[in-house]
Design a protein around this motif. Structure first.
Motif, PDB file in Angstrom:
ATOM      1  N   LEU A 134     -47.751-110.133   7.848  1.00  0.00           N
ATOM      2  CA  LEU A 134     -47.491-111.569   7.813  1.00  0.00           C
ATOM      3  C   LEU A 134     -47.711-112.194   9.185  1.00  0.00           C
ATOM      4  O   LEU A 134     -47.395-111.600  10.214  1.00  0.00           O
ATOM      5  N   CYS A 135     -48.238-113.387   9.191  1.00  0.00           N
ATOM      6  CA  CYS A 135     -48.453-114.161  10.417  1.00  0.00           C
ATOM      7  C   CYS A 135     -47.421-115.279  10.465  1.00  0.00           C
ATOM      8  O   CYS A 135     -47.476-116.218   9.659  1.00  0.00           O
ATOM      9  N   HIS A 136     -46.452-115.180  11.382  1.00  0.00           N
ATOM     10  CA  HIS A 136     -45.411-116.198  11.433  1.00  0.00           C
ATOM     11  C   HIS A 136     -45.957-117.537  11.918  1.00  0.00           C
ATOM     12  O   HIS A 136     -45.383-118.581  11.623  1.00  0.00           O
ATOM     13  N   HIS A 137     -47.095-117.529  12.624  1.00  0.00           N
ATOM     14  CA  HIS A 137     -47.708-118.798  13.026  1.00  0.00           C
ATOM     15  C   HIS A 137     -48.189-119.563  11.788  1.00  0.00           C
ATOM     16  O   HIS A 137     -48.072-120.794  11.728  1.00  0.00           O
ATOM     17  N   CYS A 138     -48.729-118.851  10.801  1.00  0.00           N
ATOM     18  CA  CYS A 138     -49.145-119.494   9.549  1.00  0.00           C
ATOM     19  C   CYS A 138     -47.942-120.070   8.809  1.00  0.00           C
ATOM     20  O   CYS A 138     -48.003-121.174   8.245  1.00  0.00           O
ATOM     21  N   GLN A 139     -46.836-119.327   8.819  1.00  0.00           N
ATOM     22  CA  GLN A 139     -45.648-119.800   8.124  1.00  0.00           C
ATOM     23  C   GLN A 139     -45.095-121.061   8.766  1.00  0.00           C
ATOM     24  O   GLN A 139     -44.716-122.010   8.081  1.00  0.00           O
ATOM     25  N   TYR A 140     -45.057-121.100  10.117  1.00  0.00           N
ATOM     26  CA  TYR A 140     -44.487-122.249  10.805  1.00  0.00           C
ATOM     27  C   TYR A 140     -45.326-123.505  10.597  1.00  0.00           C
ATOM     28  O   TYR A 140     -44.797-124.610  10.497  1.00  0.00           O
ATOM     29  N   ILE A 141     -46.642-123.341  10.538  1.00  0.00           N
ATOM     30  CA  ILE A 141     -47.514-124.506  10.446  1.00  0.00           C
ATOM     31  C   ILE A 141     -47.623-125.020   9.015  1.00  0.00           C
ATOM     32  O   ILE A 141     -48.173-126.087   8.761  1.00  0.00           O
ATOM     33  N   GLY A 142     -47.084-124.233   8.038  1.00  0.00           N
ATOM     34  CA  GLY A 142     -47.150-124.659   6.641  1.00  0.00           C
ATOM     35  C   GLY A 142     -48.295-124.039   5.880  1.00  0.00           C
ATOM     36  O   GLY A 142     -48.704-124.549   4.832  1.00  0.00           O
ATOM     37  N   TRP A 143     -48.824-122.912   6.380  1.00  0.00           N
ATOM     38  CA  TRP A 143     -49.924-122.228   5.708  1.00  0.00           C
ATOM     39  C   TRP A 143     -49.436-120.978   4.992  1.00  0.00           C
ATOM     40  O   TRP A 143     -50.162-119.996   4.861  1.00  0.00           O
ATOM     41  N   GLY A 144     -48.212-121.002   4.495  1.00  0.00           N
ATOM     42  CA  GLY A 144     -47.679-119.851   3.790  1.00  0.00           C
ATOM     43  C   GLY A 144     -48.425-119.558   2.501  1.00  0.00           C
ATOM     44  O   GLY A 144     -48.346-118.452   1.966  1.00  0.00           O
ATOM     45  N   HIS A 145     -49.160-120.550   1.967  1.00  0.00           N
ATOM     46  CA  HIS A 145     -49.925-120.354   0.730  1.00  0.00           C
ATOM     47  C   HIS A 145     -51.260-119.662   0.986  1.00  0.00           C
ATOM     48  O   HIS A 145     -51.984-119.351   0.051  1.00  0.00           O
ATOM     49  N   HIS A 146     -51.617-119.410   2.269  1.00  0.00           N
ATOM     50  CA  HIS A 146     -52.874-118.745   2.584  1.00  0.00           C
ATOM     51  C   HIS A 146     -52.797-117.260   2.228  1.00  0.00           C
ATOM     52  O   HIS A 146     -51.767-116.610   2.404  1.00  0.00           O
ATOM     53  N   LEU A 147     -53.911-116.731   1.753  1.00  0.00           N
ATOM     54  CA  LEU A 147     -54.007-115.298   1.517  1.00  0.00           C
ATOM     55  C   LEU A 147     -54.047-114.548   2.847  1.00  0.00           C
ATOM     56  O   LEU A 147     -54.629-115.030   3.825  1.00  0.00           O
ATOM     57  N   ILE A 148     -53.432-113.363   2.884  1.00  0.00           N
ATOM     58  CA  ILE A 148     -53.470-112.522   4.081  1.00  0.00           C
ATOM     59  C   ILE A 148     -54.879-111.981   4.261  1.00  0.00           C
ATOM     60  O   ILE A 148     -55.484-111.456   3.318  1.00  0.00           O
ATOM     61  N   CYS A 149     -55.420-112.112   5.453  1.00  0.00           N
ATOM     62  CA  CYS A 149     -56.786-111.677   5.735  1.00  0.00           C
ATOM     63  C   CYS A 149     -56.835-110.199   6.118  1.00  0.00           C
ATOM     64  O   CYS A 149     -55.823-109.600   6.483  1.00  0.00           O
ATOM     65  N   ASN A 150     -58.021-109.639   6.052  1.00  0.00           N
ATOM     66  CA  ASN A 150     -58.205-108.232   6.433  1.00  0.00           C
ATOM     67  C   ASN A 150     -58.050-108.009   7.930  1.00  0.00           C
ATOM     68  O   ASN A 150     -57.570-106.963   8.361  1.00  0.00           O
ATOM     69  N   GLU A 151     -58.501-108.984   8.740  1.00  0.00           N
ATOM     70  CA  GLU A 151     -58.448-108.827  10.198  1.00  0.00           C
ATOM     71  C   GLU A 151     -57.946-110.098  10.849  1.00  0.00           C
ATOM     72  O   GLU A 151     -58.074-111.198  10.307  1.00  0.00           O
ATOM     73  N   ARG A 152     -57.353-109.900  12.034  1.00  0.00           N
ATOM     74  CA  ARG A 152     -57.106-110.997  12.971  1.00  0.00           C
ATOM     75  C   ARG A 152     -57.815-110.638  14.267  1.00  0.00           C
ATOM     76  O   ARG A 152     -57.744-109.495  14.719  1.00  0.00           O
ATOM     77  N   PHE A 153     -58.461-111.617  14.870  1.00  0.00           N
ATOM     78  CA  PHE A 153     -59.152-111.390  16.135  1.00  0.00           C
ATOM     79  C   PHE A 153     -58.424-112.161  17.236  1.00  0.00           C
ATOM     80  O   PHE A 153     -58.329-113.390  17.187  1.00  0.00           O
ATOM     81  N   HIS A 154     -57.903-111.415  18.203  1.00  0.00           N
ATOM     82  CA  HIS A 154     -57.182-112.012  19.333  1.00  0.00           C
ATOM     83  C   HIS A 154     -58.153-112.233  20.491  1.00  0.00           C
ATOM     84  O   HIS A 154     -58.884-111.317  20.885  1.00  0.00           O
ATOM     85  N   PHE A 155     -58.149-113.444  21.032  1.00  0.00           N
ATOM     86  CA  PHE A 155     -58.962-113.786  22.199  1.00  0.00           C
ATOM     87  C   PHE A 155     -58.012-113.968  23.378  1.00  0.00           C
ATOM     88  O   PHE A 155     -57.159-114.869  23.360  1.00  0.00           O
ATOM     89  N   VAL A 156     -58.149-113.112  24.382  1.00  0.00           N
ATOM     90  CA  VAL A 156     -57.174-113.071  25.472  1.00  0.00           C
ATOM     91  C   VAL A 156     -57.875-113.187  26.825  1.00  0.00           C
ATOM     92  O   VAL A 156     -58.771-112.396  27.135  1.00  0.00           O
TER      93      VAL A 156
END
Length: 658
Positions: free
Chosen positions: A91-113
């Protein structure tokens, strides 16, 4: 930020290509990005240098960036792939906070640092691309992974479906050679070039303990991030766009003469600050919005430092511990002010002031101490100005009478042009003045009607912190009819899965449809080939759709053997009916939020599932509300049994048993 000088360059293995920081991810740099995000990120990583695998099995790549060809300073951008299969939390808590809880969980997240000097050290000493690091390869032990470190100069994350979040950005104050503006330009180019869909940010930026969303809101009518196209999505505690706009307009239009009348009796320093910047301005500053806008405009024109002593608001240096008593310091201060009065408000050198005061104060050390502490400080009805003569380079003093200052028709004090031209300020002085205004106007509680209105507007602005930028207009290239070698369509999926009771339950009706994916087909493709290509696209994008099976295209009457090109035009939008064939898959568990069955019954009127604020659940109806609205101020105050106001009222009205 990773700073690479000529010495450290020798330690890194040669052969890596260096890219321009200010052009990175522009079209053609390093490659043209013409597809959706999931394809563009793969193209970009082909040009990256493969780094070590981080804790948790996450792959890592790096790019070496330079500000210009003549600069010895280089920057390292790390791109880290987080797979949901091995992630600690899907789960991505950033998606939950912004109101994107209805989004499907993706296979990958890419972090740019873009790491800071401190966080870069963790990556540097553990990388096999650096020599002389024997015994340091275990530096990462004890850290769950590199992306969880705090203090990066820039950290953003993009899901494989193109939605993402800017997690943090830290400019010069965190040791960067680049200001926050340049870092934001860099992040915006990445999102634009890779064709991100929508990116969010939690605007919690601070400077000197001042919330920048409040400062920029009062000055410019919008947050700092709006310069790059970010717009308010929603606030915490039920704050809406309309409430935010009314609060901004109320503070911006607050007349300064009203604030002067309100504050002048209790704090001369507020009046002095108002007067100081009206003196510097070429036009009347009649409202609070005018004042803060002027402060922001001149900040970038002021040098970071010069010989002028910083403005000292609040307690002065003379009030700190020293070898002279407060009585002697106060006496010396009065003598110096009287000497400046006899100068008839002209600028006089430090030596002249010192010589005049020595007739009454024999302790030269005391005089030197007080003179050093009196720059731009209020004494009674006067401001002691101090500056360096630009010609003689000698420190000079001047007295400015606040009580006799002429007021313009708006009731705001104006000072002479001569004093204006000699008043010189540094950026540090400006920041100190702004901090004093911020604390005195926005944060210090006072039981007055004006202060209550300011406090309410301030609270609304501070709670409006969730912003988004929509890149959809840049997501898909225009479809060329007749000239395309392949047919491109926009496709999405509506899941039709049964619940545990066996009754039909359309998850697509409960949750918003996933965003459309671009599907590319040869000109003679059939609907069967189209269905297989859509299945492949969504399986590669979403973690919970690995067993996705599509059945039909909604509102399109076609057989599997029919040609797509004969019935549909390029760029058409299609919705496929589908289902998850793996019976062990929890259909509700494939979304970012699993709280659909719970109700948010908060007195503030908040409608979002979760906006990042702490929540408490009623033990009877299980409706959730935010702690602040309960009210629960800290963790120690959380009761063992909590009842919402509705259930509490129902119990009171419930007839007692005989």
């Amino acid at each position: 930020m990773t700073h690479v000088n000529s010495t450290s360059c020798k330690r890194r293995k040669r052969g890596g290509k260096v890219f321009g920081f200010k052009t990175f991810c522009d079209q053609g740099n390093p490659i043209d990005f013409n597809g959706p995000f999931r394809d563009n990120i793969k193209k970009l990583l082909d040009f990256a240098h493969s780094e070590i695998t981080l804790n948790g099995g996450m792959k890592c790549w790096s790019f070496q960036l330079e500000l210009d060809h003549h600069s010895p300073v280089h920057f390292s951008l790390f791109i880290i792939e987080e797979l949901m299969e091995t992630s600690v939390s899907c789960l991505c808590h950033h998606c939950q906070y912004i109101g994107w809880g209805h989004h499907l969980i993706c296979n990958e997240r890419f972090h740019f640092v873009l790491p800071s000097k401190e966080t870069a050290l963790v990556m540097t000493v553990s990388s096999p691309n650096y020599e002389d690091n024997e015994g340091l390869s275990n530096t990462m032990s004890g850290k769950q992974n590199f992306v969880e470190l705090q203090g990066h100069l820039l950290h953003g994350v993009l899901h494989s479906d193109g939605f993402g979040h800017l997690i943090c950005i830290n400019g010069i104050e965190k040791g960067s050679d680049l200001p926050g503006k340049d870092l934001m330009d860099f992040w915006d180019r990445i999102c634009t070039g890779l064709r991100a869909r929508t990116v969010s940010v939690n605007d919690a930026a601070k400077k000197k303990n001042m919330d920048l969303r409040l400062i920029h809101g009062v000055a410019f009518g919008e947050p700092w991030f709006c310069r790059w196209g970010y717009r308010l999505l929603h606030g915490s505690y039920g704050v809406t766009q309309l409430m935010y706009q009314k609060a901004i307009e109320g503070l911006q239009s607050m007349p300064l003469f009203l604030l002067m009348q309100h504050f002048s009796a209790s704090d001369y320093e507020i009046l002095a600050i108002f007067n100081r910047y009206q003196t510097m301005s070429g036009h009347s500053l009649s409202t609070l919005g005018h004042l803060f806008c002027f402060l922001q405009e001149i900040k970038h024109r002021l040098p970071l430092d010069n010989h002028t002593a910083p403005v000292n608001n609040g307690k002065t240096d003379t009030e700190t511990a020293c070898r002279w008593s407060p009585k002697r310091i106060d006496m010396a201060t009065k003598v110096i002010v009287e000497a400046l009065k006899r100068a008839e408000f002209r600028w006089v050198s430090r030596q002249e002031v010192r010589d005049a005061a020595r007739a009454y104060i024999g302790d030269t050390g005391l005089l030197d101490f007080v003179l050093k502490s009196l720059g731009n400080h209020i004494v009674g009805n006067f401001i002691v100005r101090r500056t360096v003569n630009p010609v003689t380079k000698v420190l000079e003093y001047c007295l400015e009478d606040i009580s006799n200052t002429f007021c313009n028709q708006e009731g705001f004090p104006l000072s002479s042009t001569a004093t204006k031209s000699r008043s010189q300020f540094t950026r540090n002085q400006l920041t100190n003045d702004m901090l004093y205004l911020y604390k005195y106007i926005f944060t210090e509680p006072r039981p007055t009607g004006l202060q209550s209105a300011i406090s309410m507007a301030t609270r609304i602005i501070l709670e409006a912190k969730y912003l988004v930028k929509d890149y959809r207009g840049e997501l898909y290239p225009k479809f060329a009819f007749g000239s395309e070698e392949r047919l491109k369509l926009l496709c999405t999926v509506s899941l039709q899965n049964k619940d545990s009771s066996g009754h039909g339950s359309s998850e697509g009706n409960k949750k918003a449809l996933p965003p459309y994916n671009v599907v590319s087909l040869p000109p003679h493709a059939t609907f069967k080939e189209l269905k297989l290509e859509v299945e492949r696209s969504f399986k590669e994008t979403y973690w919970g759709l690995k067993s996705l099976a599509l059945s039909s295209v909604k509102d399109v009457d076609a057989k599997e053997s029919d040609l797509v090109f004969g019935l549909l035009e390029a760029g058409s939008s299609l919705v496929f009916a589908g289902s998850i064939t793996d019976r062990e898959t929890n259909v509700k568990g494939i979304y970012e939020s699993k709280n659909d069955s719970e109700v948010l019954g908060c007195p503030c009127g908040a409608k979002e599932d979760d906006d990042g604020e702490k929540l408490i659940k009623c033990d009877i109806c299980e409706a959730r509300q935010q702690n602040q609205c309960a009210p629960i101020n800290n963790t120690e105050d959380v009761p063992h049994i909590f009842l919402c106001s509705r259930c509490e009222q129902d119990i009171i009205l419930f007839p007692s048993l005989p």
